[in-house]
Structure formats: C-alpha cells, structure tokens
Design an enzyme around this catalytic site. Structure first.
Site, short mmCIF file in Angstrom:
data_model
loop_
_atom_site.label_atom_id
_atom_site.label_comp_id
_atom_site.label_asym_id
_atom_site.label_seq_id
_atom_site.Cartn_x
_atom_site.Cartn_y
_atom_site.Cartn_z
N ASP A 63 -36.32 -50.22 -42.84
CA ASP A 63 -37.41 -49.26 -42.75
C ASP A 63 -36.95 -47.91 -42.19
O ASP A 63 -35.97 -47.85 -41.44
CB ASP A 63 -38.51 -49.79 -41.80
CG ASP A 63 -39.27 -50.96 -42.38
OD1 ASP A 63 -38.92 -51.43 -43.48
OD2 ASP A 63 -40.22 -51.42 -41.72
N ASP A 64 -37.72 -46.86 -42.51
CA ASP A 64 -37.67 -45.55 -41.84
C ASP A 64 -36.61 -44.59 -42.37
O ASP A 64 -36.45 -43.51 -41.81
CB ASP A 64 -37.50 -45.68 -40.32
CG ASP A 64 -38.63 -46.45 -39.67
OD1 ASP A 64 -39.70 -46.57 -40.30
OD2 ASP A 64 -38.45 -46.94 -38.54
N HIS A 205 -33.84 -51.72 -39.56
CA HIS A 205 -34.13 -50.28 -39.65
C HIS A 205 -32.86 -49.50 -39.98
O HIS A 205 -31.77 -49.87 -39.55
CB HIS A 205 -34.73 -49.77 -38.34
CG HIS A 205 -36.09 -50.32 -38.04
ND1 HIS A 205 -36.26 -51.54 -37.41
CD2 HIS A 205 -37.33 -49.85 -38.31
CE1 HIS A 205 -37.56 -51.79 -37.30
NE2 HIS A 205 -38.23 -50.77 -37.83
#
Length: 247
Positions: A63-64, A205
């Site tokens: 993610d991100d 992440h």
C-alpha cells in the site's frame, strides 16, 4: 449477598448500554448508500480477506506507493524470487511518480486503487467518495495503462457509501488476513510464516512514512521461505480466480 451485588452491577451496566443505544438518534438515512435506480447492469462488490484456493498460492500486497525510494527496492526483491504482487497505489503518488508506477506493471504486477491520498473514505459523503475514487481510477489508468480491479480503502475502513462507490467502479475490495508492519518486522514475519496457508493475503507497505530497510529484510525472508516451501506469490486477481479448494 456478593452474588446479589454482582447481579445488580451487571444489571446497571446492561442498563447503561441499553440507554446509550436508545440515545443514539441517528436518522435512518445515516451512512446508507444511494440506490442504483438508473443502472441496468450488476451493481455489486465483494470483500476479500483471503482466498480459498486449492493451489499453494499467496497474495503479497503493498500500500501507499509508488515511492521513489521504496518501490524499486520491493520490485528488486520480487524479481529475485520470481514473485508477483499487487500494489495499491495513491492517485496523487502515481501522478507524481509515473515512471515508478509504470515499472510496477512492467514487472508483471497488478495495480489497485488506494484512493487519491490516505484519507479515510468514510469521511466523505457518497457522491464525494465516488468522485474521489473516480479521480484516482482515471489517474491510474492514464499513468499505468491498466484498469484497476481492486480497491483497498485506507485503514481498511469502509461502509455502505464506500462499497457503493466501489461497485459503481466495478471494484472488489481487498482486505487482508496477515500483516507485516515495519515495527517489529522480524518478529512479525515469524508469526506470518507460522500461520501461512494457501489463500493468505499479506498487507505490507511501499510508501508514505512507514517503510524502513528492516521491513524489506523481513519481506525478503518471507518471500524466500514460503517459496522454498513450494508456495507461489501471485496477484490478488490470480489468487481469487484460481481453482477453489473443496470445502
């Protein structure tokens, strides 16, 4: 007497809970989704924590991103082990780092939506949420040349309006069964390895403020160890579309 007192205390607690419930005066329309009255095709979105596949498959997700420091490092690790993953990208980050966003696709990985930024989607009204995710969708399509199939809402938070927006964009929602965070990554990867099984979805992440070198040492150990056990890392779409296990 002690029993009577305990029962009385429980009754008082129960009464306070009931009173709190009665005092919740939210209107019937609070956080409900719009109705697809003018839509003539299916309007549905499933939520996936893990898959039920017959093959020894694992979905590793990030993610991100995209992030100019961390995403290339992740891509190198995955390439070394012939592993595929799904990257849930922010529309703003993809616009800022288009070459890195495209490198993810060129590496054989899948792109999903993580919203324009890391705003909790349940803070938006229904129309605002759909606009937010549509803006993100258009950015990801434009930058990467692929059409996202999956949404991962920031923090994993969603409600009826968020699910409605996902359905309007033909998204399914990817949550997770396992988590590999930066804090205590070496200890947490041991737990992930101990509880690993086909169909697991692992959250990690590659952007914002959370990554660190220690996290990716743990990621590589996770990928290497499970690959040695005969498990194969695939995208969210591949793991969900795989032949299901018999129940």
């Amino acid at each position: 007497m002690a029993t009577v007192a305990a029962v009385g205390a429980l009754g008082a607690v129960g009464g306070s809970v009931a009173q709190a419930a009665r005092s919740d005066r939210r209107p019937p329309t609070y956080r409900v989704s719009p109705r697809p009255e003018t839509r003539t095709t299916a309007c549905a979105s499933r939520v996936v924590w893990r898959a039920g596949c017959a093959e020894p498959l694992v979905a590793l997700t990030f993610d991100d991103g995209p992030d100019p420091r961390w995403t290339p490092l992740v891509l190198e690790i995955l390439a070394r082990h012939d592993a595929r993953a799904t990257f849930f990208q922010h529309g703003s980050a993809a616009r800022e780092h288009p070459g890195i966003a495209r490198a993810v696709v060129e590496g054989g990985h899948e792109i999903g939506s993580h919203g324009w930024d890391h705003t909790d989607l349940t803070r938006y009204e229904a129309a605002e949420c759909l606009d937010h995710l549509t803006r993100t969708h258009e950015a990801l399509v434009d930058v990467t040349g692929t059409t996202p199939r999956w949404l991962r809402p920031p923090y994993g938070r969603m409600d009826a309006p968020v699910l409605y927006a996902a359905a309007e964009l033909d998204y399914d929602v990817a949550l997770w069964s396992h988590h590999l965070p930066t804090d205590g990554a070496e200890a947490k990867v041991d737990r992930d390895l101990a509880t690993a099984s086909p169909g697991m979805v692992i959250l990690c992440h590659d952007g914002r403020g959370t990554p660190a070198e220690s996290l990716y040492a743990a990621v590589e150990r996770l990928v290497r160890t499970l690959t040695e056990r005969g498990m194969r890392f695939v995208t969210m779409s591949e793991i969900v579309d795989a032949v299901p296990a018999h129940r």
